[in-house]
Design a protein around this motif. Structure first.
Motif, PDB file in Angstrom:
ATOM      1  N   UNK A 225       0.802  -1.298   0.074  1.00  0.00           N
ATOM      2  CA  UNK A 225       0.092   0.062  -0.045  1.00  0.00           C
ATOM      3  C   UNK A 225       1.063   1.294   0.042  1.00  0.00           C
ATOM      4  N   UNK A 226       1.876   1.122   0.601  1.00  0.00           N
ATOM      5  CA  UNK A 226       2.978   2.368   0.692  1.00  0.00           C
ATOM      6  C   UNK A 226       3.562   2.722  -0.583  1.00  0.00           C
ATOM      7  N   UNK A 227       3.945   1.505  -0.985  1.00  0.00           N
ATOM      8  CA  UNK A 227       4.433   1.595  -2.603  1.00  0.00           C
ATOM      9  C   UNK A 227       3.333   2.296  -3.570  1.00  0.00           C
ATOM     10  N   UNK A 228       2.397   1.835  -3.491  1.00  0.00           N
ATOM     11  CA  UNK A 228       1.173   2.275  -4.316  1.00  0.00           C
ATOM     12  C   UNK A 228       1.236   3.734  -3.907  1.00  0.00           C
ATOM     13  N   UNK A 229       1.140   4.307  -2.876  1.00  0.00           N
ATOM     14  CA  UNK A 229       0.957   5.622  -2.399  1.00  0.00           C
ATOM     15  C   UNK A 229       2.126   6.303  -2.839  1.00  0.00           C
ATOM     16  N   UNK A 230       3.258   5.804  -3.255  1.00  0.00           N
ATOM     17  CA  UNK A 230       4.403   6.460  -3.721  1.00  0.00           C
ATOM     18  C   UNK A 230       4.499   6.436  -5.012  1.00  0.00           C
ATOM     19  N   UNK A 231       3.549   5.793  -5.788  1.00  0.00           N
ATOM     20  CA  UNK A 231       3.519   6.023  -7.277  1.00  0.00           C
ATOM     21  C   UNK A 231       3.797   4.705  -7.931  1.00  0.00           C
ATOM     22  N   UNK A 232       3.877   3.745  -7.250  1.00  0.00           N
ATOM     23  CA  UNK A 232       4.166   2.291  -7.956  1.00  0.00           C
ATOM     24  C   UNK A 232       2.953   1.707  -8.674  1.00  0.00           C
ATOM     25  N   UNK A 233       3.238   1.066  -9.661  1.00  0.00           N
ATOM     26  CA  UNK A 233       1.999   0.536 -10.356  1.00  0.00           C
ATOM     27  C   UNK A 233       1.496  -0.817  -9.482  1.00  0.00           C
ATOM     28  N   UNK A 234       0.353  -0.842  -9.006  1.00  0.00           N
ATOM     29  CA  UNK A 234       0.044  -1.955  -8.316  1.00  0.00           C
ATOM     30  C   UNK A 234       0.128  -3.469  -9.029  1.00  0.00           C
ATOM     31  N   UNK A 235      -0.082  -3.199 -10.425  1.00  0.00           N
ATOM     32  CA  UNK A 235       0.150  -4.548 -11.135  1.00  0.00           C
ATOM     33  C   UNK A 235       1.623  -5.179 -11.182  1.00  0.00           C
ATOM     34  N   UNK A 236       2.643  -4.235 -10.674  1.00  0.00           N
ATOM     35  CA  UNK A 236       3.740  -4.782 -10.665  1.00  0.00           C
ATOM     36  C   UNK A 236       4.556  -5.272  -9.511  1.00  0.00           C
ATOM     37  N   UNK A 237       3.493  -5.156  -8.493  1.00  0.00           N
ATOM     38  CA  UNK A 237       3.897  -5.515  -6.912  1.00  0.00           C
ATOM     39  C   UNK A 237       3.668  -6.901  -6.760  1.00  0.00           C
ATOM     40  N   UNK A 238       4.596  -7.623  -6.121  1.00  0.00           N
ATOM     41  CA  UNK A 238       4.185  -8.811  -5.673  1.00  0.00           C
ATOM     42  C   UNK A 238       4.544  -8.957  -4.088  1.00  0.00           C
ATOM     43  N   UNK A 239       3.610  -9.521  -3.272  1.00  0.00           N
ATOM     44  CA  UNK A 239       3.686  -9.634  -1.979  1.00  0.00           C
ATOM     45  C   UNK A 239       4.350 -11.099  -1.615  1.00  0.00           C
ATOM     46  N   UNK A 240       5.542 -11.117  -1.207  1.00  0.00           N
ATOM     47  CA  UNK A 240       6.128 -12.269  -0.573  1.00  0.00           C
ATOM     48  C   UNK A 240       6.681 -11.998   0.714  1.00  0.00           C
ATOM     49  N   UNK A 241       6.479 -13.008   1.481  1.00  0.00           N
ATOM     50  CA  UNK A 241       6.979 -12.951   2.806  1.00  0.00           C
ATOM     51  C   UNK A 241       8.374 -13.043   2.977  1.00  0.00           C
ATOM     52  N   UNK A 242       8.918 -12.144   3.850  1.00  0.00           N
ATOM     53  CA  UNK A 242      10.181 -11.820   4.235  1.00  0.00           C
ATOM     54  C   UNK A 242      11.146 -12.977   3.836  1.00  0.00           C
ATOM     55  N   UNK A 243      12.214 -12.965   3.058  1.00  0.00           N
ATOM     56  CA  UNK A 243      13.213 -14.021   2.771  1.00  0.00           C
ATOM     57  C   UNK A 243      14.108 -14.132   3.934  1.00  0.00           C
ATOM     58  N   UNK A 244      14.068 -15.466   4.330  1.00  0.00           N
ATOM     59  CA  UNK A 244      15.008 -15.909   5.420  1.00  0.00           C
ATOM     60  C   UNK A 244      15.938 -16.900   5.205  1.00  0.00           C
TER      61      UNK A 244
END
Length: 381
Positions: free
Chosen positions: A158-177
């Motif tokens: 959501x923050x990325x979209x607020x900063x102008x990112x295209x939501x279709x280019x965003x993937x949500x993947x849990x933190x890599x450990x």
């Protein structure tokens, strides 16, 4: 396929840990060569010197660090311009030597700067950003020209979209450990008693730079509970020596003090409760290790909302004032440790052993698609 990863070992240990988690997965793939570079090396002597001041700023000049963070929020273009000018010459040499098929940035300082350099010099290389913070991100993380942005949380998306990112280019993947934090054994429920063999085992950490009131916290625990305490002071050698000199004689074998360690996963495996600053990397490693966590402080800026996220998902608790730590621990252990055991259950449901693999699969898929499109364009051209 050559993947170039831009990271930094100078600004804490979190970026390095993420890079290692991703490299584990890249190394399993045939015909994929992933290489990590120190981003600040491309900025020359000045950039390296400034980046290495991170430890000092976060330990002893927190007001100044807050000012730097505020600049990144309000005037990100200023940081972009400085970074771009100081890194362009050296970064072009890196491109010539490495010939990457895709560039992956896991540090906010290099996103817009690198994209500007690529566009200005005629490079058409897919660019991916993997965000290394849970929620409180700076606009430096976001550039709408990126082919993909990988976020660890819906809140970060959501923050990325607020900063102008295209939501279709965003993937949500849990933190890599890193895989070694996912213990193969099932952690048993905590047994609360006054017997020496059932002493609670605490691990105290405060990030790779060793920030916080670790000595005072250890003293509260050892004076009020049947417990043993391990402290990791990180790179802060002064803190380590101070703790050893002040407390070793008093508490003997009940207290162990370490400096910078590379076996945090083993330490986490052998304790019952972690007490830590709100470093996203440490918090997610604790979740992977199924280790209940008490957050006692957060670095101004990018860590300020991490405790909210941890408590929201029942992965740990917040004790913002270490003077209230006794009460917080009592809350955890009451009713035969019901809250501790509830946290462990929530962590097992939340964690994703394949998070790093999922991120790498998305990155490689993008690189393959970009290569195929380029070949098709060349063919019809």
């Amino acid at each position: 396929m050559n993947i170039l990863i831009i990271s930094s070992n100078n600004t804490g240990s979190g970026h390095k840990s993420i890079a290692e988690a991703l490299l584990e997965q890249f190394d399993k793939l045939e015909n994929v060569n992933a290489k990590v570079i120190e981003g600040f090396d491309t900025n020359g002597t000045l950039g390296n010197t400034v980046s290495k001041s991170y430890g000092f700023l976060t330990r002893r000049a927190r007001v100044l660090w807050k000012a730097v963070w505020n600049i990144s929020l309000k005037k990100p273009e200023l940081i972009v311009k400085i970074t771009e000018r100081t890194m362009e010459k050296n970064f072009l040499k890196v491109l010539e030597n490495e010939k990457p098929d895709l560039i992956l940035s896991i540090h906010p300082n290099f996103n817009a700067s690198v994209l500007n350099i690529l566009y200005r010099n005629g490079y058409n290389i897919p660019f991916v950003t993997l965000i290394a913070d849970l929620i409180s991100i700076t606009p430096l993380w976001v550039d709408k020209r990126a082919n993909m942005i990988i976020c660890p949380t819906d809140e970060a998306k959501k923050r990325c979209i607020n900063f102008g990112a295209d939501g279709s280019k965003i993937e949500v993947v849990k933190f890599p450990v890193r895989s070694r934090f996912y213990s193969s054994k099932h952690r048993n429920d905590i047994v609360i008693s006054d017997k020496p063999e059932n002493a609670l085992k605490f691990l105290l950490m405060s990030g790779g730079e060793g920030v916080g009131n670790l000595g005072s916290i250890a003293e509260i625990l050892l004076e009020n509970f049947n417990c043993n305490v391990k402290i990791v002071a990180g790179k802060n050698a002064t803190l380590r020596n101070k703790l050893q000199n002040k407390y070793s004689a008093k508490y003997g074998e009940k207290l162990e003090v370490y400096g910078y360690v590379t076996n945090v996963n083993k330490l986490m495996d052998n304790v019952d409760i972690l007490i830590s600053r709100g470093s996203p990397n440490v918090l997610m490693e604790a979740v992977a290790s199924n280790l209940p966590t008490i957050i006692t402080g957060e670095l101004l800026g990018q860590e300020e909302e991490n405790s909210y996220y941890i408590e929201k998902n029942k992965l740990g608790i917040l004790c913002s004032d270490y003077n209230n730590l006794k009460t917080s621990v009592e809350e955890l252990v009451k009713d035969d440790g019901k809250l501790i055991n509830d946290i462990m259950k929530a962590q097992r449901q939340y964690r994703d052993v394949d998070s790093a693999k999922k991120a790498v699969d998305s990155i490689v898929k993008l690189a393959i698609e970009a290569s195929q499109n380029e070949q098709y364009t060349d063919k019809i051209g």
